[in-house]
Design an enzyme around this catalytic site. Structure first.
Site, PDB file in Angstrom:
ATOM      1  N   LYS A 133      54.199  67.120  70.129  1.00 47.58           N
ATOM      2  CA  LYS A 133      53.561  66.453  71.205  1.00 47.58           C
ATOM      3  C   LYS A 133      53.975  64.818  71.210  1.00 47.58           C
ATOM      4  O   LYS A 133      54.680  64.405  70.207  1.00 47.58           O
ATOM      5  CB  LYS A 133      51.983  66.678  71.220  1.00 47.58           C
ATOM      6  CG  LYS A 133      51.721  67.939  71.228  1.00 47.58           C
ATOM      7  CD  LYS A 133      49.964  68.363  71.205  1.00 47.58           C
ATOM      8  CE  LYS A 133      49.613  69.560  71.241  1.00 47.58           C
ATOM      9  NZ  LYS A 133      48.056  69.655  71.337  1.00 47.58           N
ATOM     10  N   TYR A 169      49.266  75.367  79.757  1.00 48.73           N
ATOM     11  CA  TYR A 169      47.741  75.131  79.554  1.00 48.73           C
ATOM     12  C   TYR A 169      46.676  75.998  80.475  1.00 48.73           C
ATOM     13  O   TYR A 169      45.605  75.571  80.550  1.00 48.73           O
ATOM     14  CB  TYR A 169      47.377  73.796  79.404  1.00 48.73           C
ATOM     15  CG  TYR A 169      47.798  73.209  78.301  1.00 48.73           C
ATOM     16  CD1 TYR A 169      47.589  73.595  76.676  1.00 48.73           C
ATOM     17  CD2 TYR A 169      48.812  72.051  78.111  1.00 48.73           C
ATOM     18  CE1 TYR A 169      48.081  73.012  75.569  1.00 48.73           C
ATOM     19  CE2 TYR A 169      49.186  71.563  76.810  1.00 48.73           C
ATOM     20  CZ  TYR A 169      48.952  72.034  75.573  1.00 48.73           C
ATOM     21  OH  TYR A 169      49.286  71.476  74.374  1.00 48.73           O
ATOM     22  N   ASN A 215      46.274  65.511  68.526  1.00 48.30           N
ATOM     23  CA  ASN A 215      46.605  66.356  67.506  1.00 48.30           C
ATOM     24  C   ASN A 215      48.015  66.963  67.143  1.00 48.30           C
ATOM     25  O   ASN A 215      48.296  67.934  66.279  1.00 48.30           O
ATOM     26  CB  ASN A 215      45.559  67.666  67.327  1.00 48.30           C
ATOM     27  CG  ASN A 215      45.993  68.508  68.616  1.00 48.30           C
ATOM     28  OD1 ASN A 215      46.819  68.027  69.305  1.00 48.30           O
ATOM     29  ND2 ASN A 215      45.210  69.727  68.763  1.00 48.30           N
ATOM     30  N   HIS A 247      51.565  71.722  68.840  1.00 52.38           N
ATOM     31  CA  HIS A 247      51.315  72.724  69.278  1.00 52.38           C
ATOM     32  C   HIS A 247      51.994  73.999  68.658  1.00 52.38           C
ATOM     33  O   HIS A 247      52.894  74.121  68.324  1.00 52.38           O
ATOM     34  CB  HIS A 247      51.415  72.868  70.797  1.00 52.38           C
ATOM     35  CG  HIS A 247      51.362  74.187  71.523  1.00 52.38           C
ATOM     36  ND1 HIS A 247      50.225  74.830  71.745  1.00 52.38           N
ATOM     37  CD2 HIS A 247      52.069  75.225  71.576  1.00 52.38           C
ATOM     38  CE1 HIS A 247      50.387  75.907  72.419  1.00 52.38           C
ATOM     39  NE2 HIS A 247      51.529  76.359  72.241  1.00 52.38           N
ATOM     40  N   GLU A 277      55.011  81.672  76.087  1.00 51.24           N
ATOM     41  CA  GLU A 277      55.153  80.225  75.884  1.00 51.24           C
ATOM     42  C   GLU A 277      56.880  79.936  75.592  1.00 51.24           C
ATOM     43  O   GLU A 277      57.432  79.234  76.382  1.00 51.24           O
ATOM     44  CB  GLU A 277      54.489  79.469  74.664  1.00 51.24           C
ATOM     45  CG  GLU A 277      53.258  79.588  75.134  1.00 51.24           C
ATOM     46  CD  GLU A 277      52.097  79.163  73.849  1.00 51.24           C
ATOM     47  OE1 GLU A 277      52.559  78.775  72.815  1.00 51.24           O
ATOM     48  OE2 GLU A 277      50.799  79.163  74.047  1.00 51.24           O
TER      49      GLU A 277
HETATM   50  P1  GDP Z   1      45.241  74.627  69.881  1.00 53.76           P
HETATM   51  O1  GDP Z   1      45.646  76.059  70.292  1.00 53.76           O
HETATM   52  O2  GDP Z   1      44.826  74.290  68.435  1.00 53.76           O
HETATM   53  O3  GDP Z   1      45.995  73.716  70.503  1.00 53.76           O
HETATM   54  O4  GDP Z   1      43.873  74.481  70.655  1.00 53.76           O
HETATM   55  P2  GDP Z   1      43.331  74.827  72.122  1.00 53.76           P
HETATM   56  O5  GDP Z   1      44.178  75.908  72.713  1.00 53.76           O
HETATM   57  O6  GDP Z   1      41.972  75.090  71.909  1.00 53.76           O
HETATM   58  O7  GDP Z   1      43.421  73.602  73.024  1.00 53.76           O
HETATM   59  C1  GDP Z   1      44.713  73.033  73.570  1.00 53.76           C
HETATM   60  C2  GDP Z   1      44.924  71.575  73.370  1.00 53.76           C
HETATM   61  O8  GDP Z   1      43.986  70.982  74.121  1.00 53.76           O
HETATM   62  C3  GDP Z   1      44.548  70.973  71.876  1.00 53.76           C
HETATM   63  O9  GDP Z   1      45.519  71.014  70.924  1.00 53.76           O
HETATM   64  C4  GDP Z   1      44.205  69.641  72.123  1.00 53.76           C
HETATM   65  O10 GDP Z   1      45.289  68.959  72.271  1.00 53.76           O
HETATM   66  C5  GDP Z   1      43.316  69.880  73.419  1.00 53.76           C
HETATM   67  N1  GDP Z   1      42.138  70.160  73.217  1.00 53.76           N
HETATM   68  C6  GDP Z   1      41.134  71.187  73.270  1.00 53.76           C
HETATM   69  N2  GDP Z   1      40.053  70.959  72.742  1.00 53.76           N
HETATM   70  C7  GDP Z   1      39.602  69.555  73.274  1.00 53.76           C
HETATM   71  C8  GDP Z   1      38.671  68.800  73.105  1.00 53.76           C
HETATM   72  O11 GDP Z   1      37.506  69.207  72.925  1.00 53.76           O
HETATM   73  N3  GDP Z   1      38.682  67.487  73.474  1.00 53.76           N
HETATM   74  C9  GDP Z   1      40.318  66.871  73.558  1.00 53.76           C
HETATM   75  N4  GDP Z   1      40.093  65.603  74.040  1.00 53.76           N
HETATM   76  N5  GDP Z   1      41.216  67.740  73.715  1.00 53.76           N
HETATM   77  C10 GDP Z   1      40.986  68.989  73.547  1.00 53.76           C
HETATM   78 MG    MG Z   2      45.882  76.982  72.004  1.00 52.01          MG
END
Ligand code: GDP
Ligand code: MG
Length: 160
Positions: A20, A60, A123, A126, A137
């Site tokens: 990212k 997303y 974070n 991805h 993807e």
């Molecule tokens: P991943 O699969 O581990 O990347 O997590 P998810 O699919 O749940 O979410 C996608 C991305 O959205 C995450 O990697 C974070 O960058 C962002 N994200 C998810 N949950 C949160 C949250 O509660 N707060 C914020 N600021 N970003 C979030």
């Molecule tokens: Mg995810």
């Protein structure tokens, strides 16, 4: 041979890993690529790009409507990302383990997020979370001709 059977089955699994904009800015692109290479996974596609909004909306789409959705699109669209595809046995599951938990505070040290991140909204990286997500993807981010089929010469030292 056994190895050929393996090639046809497990070894052909692929996953999409994206560094990212914060990972790019923090200067950890090389480190992240190194970890996957060092593990024995095979890099089959790589490019740096400024992701267009439409691409991020598709990528997303499962999060559309959530509180963090708009900030997420702004964050990922704010700078260039490094998009990669990795191939190997169990690379989807193991890749997710190498990334750590979504929230870096819950990520073990030794994982990418656990070593480089502090908060969920920054974070670093991805990774596809399932076979269907990986297929979807990779198809979104790469044209078929951008993904290389090549043979790891070290393969017999990585797989039994
Ligand atoms: P991943 O699969 O581990 O990347 O997590 P998810 O699919 O749940 O979410 C996608 C991305 O959205 C995450 O990697 C974070 O960058 C962002 N994200 C998810 N949950 C949160 C949250 O509660 N707060 C914020 N600021 N970003 C979030
Ligand atoms: Mg995810």
């Amino acid at each position: 041979s056994k190895l050929d059977i393996l090639n046809m089955a497990g070894a052909s699994e692929r996953t999409f890993i994206m560094i990212k904009p914060d990972g790019v800015q923090r200067g950890v692109v090389g480190d992240i690529i190194r970890r996957f290479e060092q593990r024995g996974y095979k890099l089959v596609a790589l490019k740096m790009l400024q992701p267009p909004k439409a691409l991020l909306e598709s990528h997303y789409e499962e999060h559309k409507g959530k509180k963090f959705y708009e900030p997420l699109l702004e964050y990922i669209g704010s700078g260039p990302v490094v998009a990669t595809v990795w191939e190997g046995v169990n690379v989807i599951t193991v890749g997710r383990k190498m990334l750590g938990a979504t929230d870096p505070a819950k990520s073990e040290p030794g994982t990418i997020r656990g070593d480089f991140g502090i908060v969920t909204g920054r974070n670093i990286v991805h990774g596809s979370d399932s076979e269907s997500a990986a297929k979807r993807e990779i198809g979104l981010w790469f044209r078929p001709e951008e993904v290389s089929d090549w043979k790891h010469t070290a393969e017999k030292w990585i797989y039994e």
